[in-house]
Design a protein around this motif. Structure first.
Motif, PDB file in Angstrom:
ATOM      1  N   HIS A   5      -6.191  -3.585  -1.493  1.00  0.00           N
ATOM      2  CA  HIS A   5      -5.072  -3.482  -0.483  1.00  0.00           C
ATOM      3  C   HIS A   5      -4.622  -4.536  -0.514  1.00  0.00           C
ATOM      4  N   GLU A   6      -3.115  -4.468  -0.534  1.00  0.00           N
ATOM      5  CA  GLU A   6      -2.303  -5.835  -0.205  1.00  0.00           C
ATOM      6  C   GLU A   6      -1.714  -5.891   0.818  1.00  0.00           C
ATOM      7  N   GLY A   7      -1.475  -4.893   1.491  1.00  0.00           N
ATOM      8  CA  GLY A   7      -0.731  -5.080   2.899  1.00  0.00           C
ATOM      9  C   GLY A   7      -0.272  -3.889   3.340  1.00  0.00           C
ATOM     10  N   ASP A   8       0.398  -4.006   4.554  1.00  0.00           N
ATOM     11  CA  ASP A   8       1.056  -2.724   5.144  1.00  0.00           C
ATOM     12  C   ASP A   8       2.461  -3.219   5.738  1.00  0.00           C
ATOM     13  N   PHE A   9       3.245  -2.323   5.572  1.00  0.00           N
ATOM     14  CA  PHE A   9       4.871  -2.371   6.138  1.00  0.00           C
ATOM     15  C   PHE A   9       4.746  -1.709   7.352  1.00  0.00           C
ATOM     16  N   ALA A  10       5.080  -2.132   8.736  1.00  0.00           N
ATOM     17  CA  ALA A  10       4.931  -1.519   9.540  1.00  0.00           C
ATOM     18  C   ALA A  10       6.410  -1.486  10.637  1.00  0.00           C
ATOM     19  N   SER A  11       6.589  -0.717  11.368  1.00  0.00           N
ATOM     20  CA  SER A  11       7.736  -0.871  12.376  1.00  0.00           C
ATOM     21  C   SER A  11       7.123  -0.749  13.953  1.00  0.00           C
ATOM     22  N   GLY A  12       6.924  -1.872  14.574  1.00  0.00           N
ATOM     23  CA  GLY A  12       6.120  -1.860  15.751  1.00  0.00           C
ATOM     24  C   GLY A  12       4.847  -1.739  15.445  1.00  0.00           C
ATOM     25  N   SER A  13       4.072  -0.556  16.017  1.00  0.00           N
ATOM     26  CA  SER A  13       2.669  -0.373  15.755  1.00  0.00           C
ATOM     27  C   SER A  13       2.590   0.615  15.042  1.00  0.00           C
ATOM     28  N   VAL A  14       3.444   1.058  14.239  1.00  0.00           N
ATOM     29  CA  VAL A  14       3.168   2.258  13.411  1.00  0.00           C
ATOM     30  C   VAL A  14       3.418   1.803  11.810  1.00  0.00           C
ATOM     31  N   ILE A  15       2.515   2.147  11.099  1.00  0.00           N
ATOM     32  CA  ILE A  15       2.439   1.776   9.695  1.00  0.00           C
ATOM     33  C   ILE A  15       3.245   2.768   8.976  1.00  0.00           C
ATOM     34  N   LEU A  16       4.007   2.169   8.193  1.00  0.00           N
ATOM     35  CA  LEU A  16       5.160   3.130   7.303  1.00  0.00           C
ATOM     36  C   LEU A  16       4.656   3.102   5.708  1.00  0.00           C
ATOM     37  N   VAL A  17       4.374   2.040   5.408  1.00  0.00           N
ATOM     38  CA  VAL A  17       3.640   2.025   3.828  1.00  0.00           C
ATOM     39  C   VAL A  17       2.588   1.236   3.786  1.00  0.00           C
ATOM     40  N   THR A  18       1.765   1.683   3.158  1.00  0.00           N
ATOM     41  CA  THR A  18       0.324   0.710   2.695  1.00  0.00           C
ATOM     42  C   THR A  18       0.462   0.586   1.222  1.00  0.00           C
ATOM     43  N   VAL A  19       0.315  -0.846   0.792  1.00  0.00           N
ATOM     44  CA  VAL A  19       0.561  -1.187  -0.568  1.00  0.00           C
ATOM     45  C   VAL A  19      -1.081  -1.475  -0.888  1.00  0.00           C
ATOM     46  N   MET A  20      -1.184  -0.576  -2.064  1.00  0.00           N
ATOM     47  CA  MET A  20      -2.334  -0.559  -2.879  1.00  0.00           C
ATOM     48  C   MET A  20      -2.236  -0.742  -4.308  1.00  0.00           C
ATOM     49  N   ARG A  21      -2.845  -1.438  -4.909  1.00  0.00           N
ATOM     50  CA  ARG A  21      -2.850  -1.660  -6.516  1.00  0.00           C
ATOM     51  C   ARG A  21      -4.425  -1.256  -7.147  1.00  0.00           C
ATOM     52  N   THR A  22      -4.273  -0.467  -8.112  1.00  0.00           N
ATOM     53  CA  THR A  22      -5.247  -0.087  -8.807  1.00  0.00           C
ATOM     54  C   THR A  22      -5.387  -1.069 -10.189  1.00  0.00           C
ATOM     55  N   HIS A  23      -6.413  -1.718 -10.579  1.00  0.00           N
ATOM     56  CA  HIS A  23      -6.370  -2.414 -11.938  1.00  0.00           C
ATOM     57  C   HIS A  23      -7.622  -1.942 -12.590  1.00  0.00           C
ATOM     58  N   SER A  24      -7.496  -1.547 -13.909  1.00  0.00           N
ATOM     59  CA  SER A  24      -8.454  -1.233 -14.711  1.00  0.00           C
ATOM     60  C   SER A  24      -9.615  -2.537 -15.011  1.00  0.00           C
ATOM     61  N   VAL A  25     -10.628  -2.335 -15.339  1.00  0.00           N
ATOM     62  CA  VAL A  25     -11.686  -3.536 -15.627  1.00  0.00           C
ATOM     63  C   VAL A  25     -11.231  -4.072 -16.789  1.00  0.00           C
ATOM     64  N   ASP A  26     -10.394  -3.450 -17.706  1.00  0.00           N
ATOM     65  CA  ASP A  26     -10.222  -4.174 -19.149  1.00  0.00           C
ATOM     66  C   ASP A  26      -8.811  -4.671 -19.151  1.00  0.00           C
ATOM     67  N   SER A  27      -8.019  -4.698 -17.555  1.00  0.00           N
ATOM     68  CA  SER A  27      -6.861  -5.254 -17.519  1.00  0.00           C
ATOM     69  C   SER A  27      -6.631  -6.721 -18.208  1.00  0.00           C
ATOM     70  N   ASP A  28      -5.509  -6.956 -18.810  1.00  0.00           N
ATOM     71  CA  ASP A  28      -5.354  -8.308 -19.388  1.00  0.00           C
ATOM     72  C   ASP A  28      -4.886  -9.482 -18.243  1.00  0.00           C
TER      73      ASP A  28
END
Length: 157
Positions: A65-88
């Motif tokens: 979970h990298e963060g949230d973008f919000a307007s006031g107290s409402v979260i509009l977008v949540t940034v999640m990234r999934t990485h494979s264990v064999d990532s470079d």
């Protein structure tokens, strides 16, 4: 360290991932955007084991979970990234949850997903009451968990 070493880190750990390239100057907006997609920090919220299907096999993965973008107290977008264990990419554990912190976990299929990491049980219960997850559970970070990481050599740098 490779991603498969981070796979053993406890949920709630702060993980940094990077590709080893220097950050480009701000004037190169496209190069900077590409660099940011391969270099960042996130909280470990989910670990998925290897999945085998009839037509393909998906390696184990971690979700940050990298963060949230919000307007006031409402979260509009949540940034999640999934990485494979064999990532470079390279990964490192920046911080682990401290003793006494409480994880708010939700079951998704066979895996747990971290919804919140609170400083205390009271804070976790308050967050859970506001968020309204009916099937979530609380799990306290114990001294046994932290000491096992130290003994097994998995402490944060």
């Amino acid at each position: 360290m490779p991603a498969y070493n981070v796979y053993d880190a406890p949920l709630g750990s702060l993980i940094r991932y990077f590709d080893g390239t220097p950050k480009p100057p701000a004037r190169f907006t496209k190069k900077l955007a590409a660099w940011k997609s391969r270099n960042g920090v996130g909280r470990l919220v989910r670990k998925q084991p290897c999945r085998e299907r009839a037509t393909y096999t998906a390696p184990a993965s971690i979700t940050l979970h990298e963060g949230d973008f919000a307007s006031g107290s409402v979260i509009l977008v949540t940034v999640m990234r999934t990485h494979s264990v064999d990532s470079d990419l390279s990964f490192e554990i920046v911080e682990r949850p401290k003793i006494g912190m409480v994880r708010v976990l939700n079951r998704i299929g066979d895996d747990d997903e971290l919804l919140n990491l609170a400083e205390s049980r009271e804070a976790a219960e308050l967050w859970l009451a506001k968020a309204g997850y009916s099937r979530a559970r609380l799990e306290e970070v114990t001294a046994d968990e932290v000491s096992a990481d130290v003994i097994e050599g998995r402490t944060a740098a």
